[in-house]
Design an enzyme around this catalytic site. Structure first.
Site, PDB file in Angstrom:
ATOM      1  N   PHE A 149       0.811  -1.223   0.000  1.00  0.00           N
ATOM      2  CA  PHE A 149       0.000   0.000   0.000  1.00  0.00           C
ATOM      3  C   PHE A 149       0.844   1.273   0.000  1.00  0.00           C
ATOM      4  CE2 PHE A 149       0.948  -0.022   4.541  1.00  0.00           C
ATOM      5  CZ  PHE A 149       1.091   1.327   4.810  1.00  0.00           C
ATOM      6  N   LYS A 173      -1.243  -7.393  -9.307  1.00  0.00           N
ATOM      7  CA  LYS A 173      -2.203  -7.434  -8.180  1.00  0.00           C
ATOM      8  C   LYS A 173      -1.833  -6.289  -7.249  1.00  0.00           C
ATOM      9  CE  LYS A 173      -2.942  -8.460  -4.355  1.00  0.00           C
ATOM     10  NZ  LYS A 173      -3.346  -7.460  -3.323  1.00  0.00           N
ATOM     11  N   GLU A 176      -4.929  -3.921  -2.091  1.00  0.00           N
ATOM     12  CA  GLU A 176      -6.381  -3.735  -2.012  1.00  0.00           C
ATOM     13  C   GLU A 176      -6.736  -2.495  -1.193  1.00  0.00           C
ATOM     14  OE1 GLU A 176      -4.507  -5.791  -0.482  1.00  0.00           O
ATOM     15  OE2 GLU A 176      -5.386  -6.746   1.276  1.00  0.00           O
ATOM     16  N   SER A 226       5.335  -6.852   3.286  1.00  0.00           N
ATOM     17  CA  SER A 226       5.865  -7.158   4.622  1.00  0.00           C
ATOM     18  C   SER A 226       6.632  -8.488   4.630  1.00  0.00           C
ATOM     19  CB  SER A 226       4.721  -7.198   5.628  1.00  0.00           C
ATOM     20  OG  SER A 226       3.850  -8.252   5.280  1.00  0.00           O
ATOM     21  N   CYS A 281       9.524   1.807   3.448  1.00  0.00           N
ATOM     22  CA  CYS A 281      10.423   0.692   3.781  1.00  0.00           C
ATOM     23  C   CYS A 281      11.847   1.203   3.994  1.00  0.00           C
ATOM     24  CB  CYS A 281      10.414  -0.349   2.678  1.00  0.00           C
ATOM     25  SG  CYS A 281      11.165   0.238   1.165  1.00  0.00           S
TER      26      CYS A 281
HETATM   27  P1  NAD Z   1       1.561  -6.539   3.082  1.00  0.00           P
HETATM   28  O1  NAD Z   1       2.568  -7.632   3.141  1.00  0.00           O
HETATM   29  O2  NAD Z   1       0.466  -6.534   4.075  1.00  0.00           O
HETATM   30  O3  NAD Z   1       0.850  -6.550   1.641  1.00  0.00           O
HETATM   31  C1  NAD Z   1       1.587  -6.683   0.454  1.00  0.00           C
HETATM   32  C2  NAD Z   1       0.745  -7.440  -0.564  1.00  0.00           C
HETATM   33  O4  NAD Z   1       0.497  -8.757  -0.078  1.00  0.00           O
HETATM   34  C3  NAD Z   1      -0.598  -6.795  -0.819  1.00  0.00           C
HETATM   35  O5  NAD Z   1      -0.846  -6.816  -2.190  1.00  0.00           O
HETATM   36  C4  NAD Z   1      -1.571  -7.670  -0.038  1.00  0.00           C
HETATM   37  O6  NAD Z   1      -2.821  -7.788  -0.660  1.00  0.00           O
HETATM   38  C5  NAD Z   1      -0.893  -9.016  -0.004  1.00  0.00           C
HETATM   39  N1  NAD Z   1      -1.159  -9.764   1.246  1.00  0.00           N
HETATM   40  C6  NAD Z   1      -1.433  -9.241   2.481  1.00  0.00           C
HETATM   41  N2  NAD Z   1      -1.585 -10.228   3.381  1.00  0.00           N
HETATM   42  C7  NAD Z   1      -1.391 -11.387   2.718  1.00  0.00           C
HETATM   43  C8  NAD Z   1      -1.395 -12.763   3.125  1.00  0.00           C
HETATM   44  N3  NAD Z   1      -1.638 -13.123   4.384  1.00  0.00           N
HETATM   45  N4  NAD Z   1      -1.145 -13.703   2.186  1.00  0.00           N
HETATM   46  C9  NAD Z   1      -0.887 -13.350   0.916  1.00  0.00           C
HETATM   47  N5  NAD Z   1      -0.881 -12.067   0.484  1.00  0.00           N
HETATM   48  C10 NAD Z   1      -1.119 -11.100   1.372  1.00  0.00           C
HETATM   49  O7  NAD Z   1       2.379  -5.179   3.088  1.00  0.00           O
HETATM   50  P2  NAD Z   1       1.806  -3.695   3.198  1.00  0.00           P
HETATM   51  O8  NAD Z   1       1.316  -3.468   4.584  1.00  0.00           O
HETATM   52  O9  NAD Z   1       0.898  -3.408   2.059  1.00  0.00           O
HETATM   53  O10 NAD Z   1       3.150  -2.852   2.955  1.00  0.00           O
HETATM   54  C11 NAD Z   1       4.026  -2.477   3.970  1.00  0.00           C
HETATM   55  C12 NAD Z   1       5.190  -3.426   4.060  1.00  0.00           C
HETATM   56  O11 NAD Z   1       5.870  -3.487   2.823  1.00  0.00           O
HETATM   57  C13 NAD Z   1       6.252  -2.978   5.077  1.00  0.00           C
HETATM   58  O12 NAD Z   1       6.727  -4.104   5.762  1.00  0.00           O
HETATM   59  C14 NAD Z   1       7.340  -2.382   4.213  1.00  0.00           C
HETATM   60  O13 NAD Z   1       8.628  -2.387   4.775  1.00  0.00           O
HETATM   61  C15 NAD Z   1       7.274  -3.281   3.027  1.00  0.00           C
HETATM   62  N6  NAD Z   1       7.868  -2.643   1.865  1.00  0.00           N
HETATM   63  C16 NAD Z   1       9.091  -3.075   1.462  1.00  0.00           C
HETATM   64  C17 NAD Z   1       9.712  -2.463   0.393  1.00  0.00           C
HETATM   65  C18 NAD Z   1      11.061  -2.911  -0.065  1.00  0.00           C
HETATM   66  O14 NAD Z   1      11.456  -2.541  -1.151  1.00  0.00           O
HETATM   67  N7  NAD Z   1      11.801  -3.690   0.716  1.00  0.00           N
HETATM   68  C19 NAD Z   1       9.083  -1.391  -0.266  1.00  0.00           C
HETATM   69  C20 NAD Z   1       7.818  -0.984   0.181  1.00  0.00           C
HETATM   70  C21 NAD Z   1       7.218  -1.617   1.247  1.00  0.00           C
END
Ligand code: NAD
Length: 494
Positions: A149, A173, A176, A226, A281
């Site tokens: 997000f 994808k 959401e 994450s 991040c």
């Molecule tokens: P998230 O992991 O909750 O969601 C990421 C994606 O995974 C979304 O599209 C979501 O729909 C999907 N998702 C969520 N829960 C899931 C599950 N249980 N099973 C399968 N898919 C699932 O992450 P977020 O909260 O949207 O983003 C923040 C996180 O992203 C932070 O930890 C941040 O550090 C990380 N991030 C990392 C980078 C990098 O380059 N290292 C860059 C941006 C964000």
């Protein structure tokens, strides 16, 4: 009520699902749209369309592919204000920061327009007498991207432009929680000439992600999000034979030496710790004050107190967190910090923003005397919370950082070239800033987070993305220029 569409085989279509997820304005809780949990059948249709389009797209001249991205970058520039406005409404960050989000993605699009210079194989003449070997970098097929997000413009643009430019077709994808700016960018990509089936978009949460990981016709998955979800995606996608790359969570430390340029350092630190409400991040969420820099506490606090929290559209310093759940989690972690004995010198809990009383706001928060066994140090807080630690020497600071499992980013602030050089050489973190707080490289390099912040060898844009989205094929060729026969040879040649 706006219902976000899917893109399947060149058509923006409504989902047949009965399950819809609310998209809310984080400053007001107003529901601004609904996004579908795409059905299995629709995911299969999207993959089938991508599979069919791949047969012609992979043979489309590379110059034709490149020109689409020339048009696309111009369209993104023309729509910058509109894109930033959509982004701020659903994500919450300030308008200026939203423009930065779009701009950093735009740079990848510009890079993709140069694909003809990037996807060049190797050639060695006369590897044996009259024999040449050359390599070609061919696209993999249908690839997929799953995005978080916090950068709903930049991160989708890290993925599909490079995947498509290299000759693949793509299933995206988006998060959401804020898919609308991503969809506007996708509409512009179609307007720029991305043919039907080459780019497809499906929506939803875990069910869609798992279906992507399992689908036999998808060859590669790029994930940003994450750590727990990234590990799950990496394992599940790898188990079904896919190439996978996952960029994940972080805990980025800034190390401040006493000889640093004080005013510059304090400004950069405040921007990197609290900007985007800490939802980056690459946010600097821990600062290690070395030696006499430990006396700068009051100055750090003063900088944080000077920041203004408001709805993103007012373009102040910090917007709201993405959701009430994110706010509750951040406030809970602040509570654990107090319980575990850290000194809460600035508390951003419970602030109200006039006119936005329901917003997910947390103000800049600072803990001093943080130790590495505390929850606020061990977890990625993903909010505007800065943890302050102390070290007696640069060596001690380096030891502290290297003991932390994450390797996304770090920064050192100093006037000493020798200290910076030592840091750069000894620190086990993939992206290092020297007097620069958020060292995300431009696309002529690649995003290079490391250790627990990444699974897979290759980064999501730049040179490494060209490798990620292609399969190397080598051809060894002999062209006879005489009729002389060398006879049958049953041994391996030496
Ligand atoms: P998230 O992991 O909750 O969601 C990421 C994606 O995974 C979304 O599209 C979501 O729909 C999907 N998702 C969520 N829960 C899931 C599950 N249980 N099973 C399968 N898919 C699932 O992450 P977020 O909260 O949207 O983003 C923040 C996180 O992203 C932070 O930890 C941040 O550090 C990380 N991030 C990392 C980078 C990098 O380059 N290292 C860059 C941006 C964000």
């Amino acid at each position: 009520m706006h219902h976000v569409k899917q893109l399947i085989n060149g058509q923006f279509v409504d989902s047949n699902t009965s399950e819809w997820i609310d998209i809310t304005d984080p400053a007001t809780q107003e529901v601004i749209a609904k996004v579908p949990q795409t059905t299995d059948d629709e995911i299969n249709q999207a993959v089938a369309a991508a599979q069919k389009a791949f047969q012609t797209w992979r043979k489309t001249p590379i110059t034709t592919r490149a020109r689409i991205f020339l048009r696309y970058q111009a369209l993104i520039r023309d729509h910058m204000d509109e894109l930033a406005e959509i982004l701020t409404a659903e994500q919450g960050k300030t308008i200026a920061d939203a423009r930065g989000d779009v701009f950093r993605g735009l740079e990848v699009v510009e890079h993709a327009a140069g694909i003809a210079n990037l996807q060049i194989g190797d050639f060695v003449e006369n590897v044996a007498s009259g024999v040449d070997t050359y390599s070609i970098w061919q696209p993999l097929g249908v690839c997929a991207g799953i995005t978080p997000f916090n950068f709903p413009a930049m991160i989708p643009l890290w993925m599909f432009p490079m995947a498509i430019a290299t000759g693949n077709t793509f299933i995206l994808k988006p998060s959401e929680q804020d898919p609308m700016v991503t969809m506007r960018l996708v509409e512009l990509a179609v307007e720029a000439g991305v043919p039907e089936g080459v780019l497809n978009v499906v929506h939803g949460g875990k069910a869609t992600v798992d279906a992507i990981c399992d689908h036999p016709d998808i060859k590669a998955v790029s994930f940003v999000g994450s750590t727990n979800v990234g590990k799950h995606v990496y394992e599940r996608a790898s188990q079904s034979g896919k190439r996978a790359q996952c960029m994940m969570g972080a805990k980025n430390h800034g190390v401040i030496l006493p000889d640093a340029n004080k005013e510059q350092t304090l400004n950069q630190l405040a921007g990197a710790a609290f900007g985007a409400a800490g939802q980056r991040c690459m946010a600097l969420s821990v600062v290690v004050l070395v030696g006499a820099a430990g006396e700068w506490i009051d100055d750090i606090k003063a900088k944080a107190e000077g920041l203004i929290v408001s709805a993103g559209k007012h373009d102040k310093d910090l917007g709201p967190l993405i959701s009430p759940a994110a706010k509750a989690r951040v406030e809970h972690l602040i509570g654990t910090g107090v319980e575990e004995g850290a000194s809460l010198i600035l508390d951003g809990r419970g602030i109200t923003v006039e006119g936005y009383e329901k917003g997910n706001f947390v103000g800049p928060t600072i803990f001093d005397n943080v130790t590495s066994d505390m929850q606020i140090y061990q977890q990625e807080i993903f909010g505007p919370v800065l943890c302050i630690m102390r070290a007696n020497s640069l060596d001690e600071a380096i030891e502290l950082l290297n003991a932390n499992p994450h390797g996304n980013g770090t920064a050192i602030f100093t006037q000493s070239g020798a200290a910076a050089h030592k840091f750069q050489q000894d620190i086990q973190v993939g992206q290092i800033g020297i007097n620069l707080p958020i060292p995300v490289p431009l696309p002529m390099f690649s995003f290079s987070g490391s250790r627990a912040s990444k699974l897979g060898d290759l980064g999501p844009y730049g040179k490494q993305a060209v490798q990620f989205y292609t399969q190397t094929k080598t051809v060894t060729a002999r062209w006879f220029d005489d009729e002389a026969s060398r006879g049958v040879n049953t041994t391996i040649s030496i």
